[in-house]
Design an enzyme around this catalytic site. Sequence first.
Site, mmCIF file in Angstrom:
data_model
loop_
_atom_site.group_PDB
_atom_site.id
_atom_site.type_symbol
_atom_site.label_atom_id
_atom_site.label_comp_id
_atom_site.label_asym_id
_atom_site.label_seq_id
_atom_site.Cartn_x
_atom_site.Cartn_y
_atom_site.Cartn_z
ATOM 1 C CE1 TYR A 157 -2.904 -2.660 0.466
ATOM 2 C CE2 TYR A 157 -4.545 -0.869 1.177
ATOM 3 C CZ TYR A 157 -4.731 -2.367 0.838
ATOM 4 O OH TYR A 157 -5.579 -3.660 0.513
ATOM 5 C CE LYS A 204 1.785 -18.222 -0.092
ATOM 6 N NZ LYS A 204 0.994 -19.373 -0.535
ATOM 7 C CG ASP A 237 -2.368 -20.247 1.695
ATOM 8 O OD1 ASP A 237 -1.637 -20.131 2.327
ATOM 9 O OD2 ASP A 237 -1.348 -20.716 -0.015
ATOM 10 C CG ASP A 261 -8.127 -4.956 1.901
ATOM 11 O OD1 ASP A 261 -8.898 -4.723 2.270
ATOM 12 O OD2 ASP A 261 -8.204 -5.532 0.725
ATOM 13 C CG ASP A 265 -13.625 -7.375 3.298
ATOM 14 O OD1 ASP A 265 -13.628 -6.585 3.523
ATOM 15 O OD2 ASP A 265 -13.844 -7.528 2.482
#
Length: 378
Positions: A157, A204, A237, A261, A265
Amino acid sequence: MPKQSYRIVALPGDGIGPEVLASALLVLNSVRELFKVDFEVEDIPCGGHYYAEHETEWPEGSFEKCEAADAILLGAVGHEVNGRPVFTKPGKPYPEPQLAGFAQVIGNRKKLDLYANVRPVKLYPGVKHKIHGKLVQVWDPEKVDYVVIRENTEDAYTGEIETIEDGRITPIRITRGATERVVRYAFNLARRRNKQNKVTCVDKSNIVGAHRFFREVFREVGEKEFPDLTLDYAYVDAFCQWQIRSPEWFDVVVGPNLVGDIVSDNGATTAGGLGLAVGGNIGDHHAMFEPIHGSAPKHAGKDKANPMAAILAMQMMLDWLGERYTDDRLIRAAVAVESSVAEVLKEGKTLTYDLVGDEHASKCSDVGAAVQSKLKLT
Ligand code: IPM
Ligand code: MN
């Protein structure tokens, strides 16, 4: 010390932003009366629709007003023209195009140094989920209660874009300073919650070198400064499926910006969806609170969007201001607003389409009024 009056900047933004924020401000009015605490609220027009008209994302001096405020309440940004999102033009004001509304969301997060994005994943009793178009209860409210802490100033970002011959590169930046403070925030929160005393680092790092650094700093700070806590690790994941299958495994979760982010959600799926999901952008000197859903242009102006997330964002703001200024009125008001929201959810009579289906849906403004009517002085 409590303040006489708290200065709030309201950034309604685009799409459903203004509608949901209006409901939150309605409830804030009752807080003002019941708890005898004053707020000066200044509305600043902004976002993609403002850019489309003025080639600037908000009037001059708006950032300074955000900087001077005690807290900021954001609706949503993201405007569409002919079905396409509005991006800024090159050089106005950024060298490369950015989503118009960047100044409010990413700009404020970065320039006000709001380094921790606090996103609770909490399922309130009675809340149903729309699965295969049907409203069902899948998860147990007692088993969905954790907080995602999203690093809020870097990772993917940074806003940097490099154009290369056959594509584009956006860097993933992870620094020690930004990582240390956000993981400390997460560890301290786990201590304060005193539930599982566990913090899960989600990243990750098996493939992204910068994320490996995030994990190393997490481990270092955790082992050295928080030996009483359990350190837990997950690749994003795999984490996404555990969030759905076994949300009870989690207490406090921390991760780099883009990971945070996505998992916030995803977590919202188990807590009634985005209509109930809220985020606090918190720094040492400033804070901005927002529903984490977007501007949902197709629902704008219909008085149908769920205002609960915006109301809960306002609730989180009361709690943060109360702690910051040791103002007991605000802390009690925050508890009261959350109870009213929980009551309206449990009753199930006045809820928007996302929670009860189109047939039984109430309007956005009716839900705001229902929460307001339940508010009691405690
Ligand atoms: C969020 C939003 C923003 C983000 C967008 C609007 C830039 O999705 O707050 O989660 O990606 O951070
Ligand atoms: Mn998001």
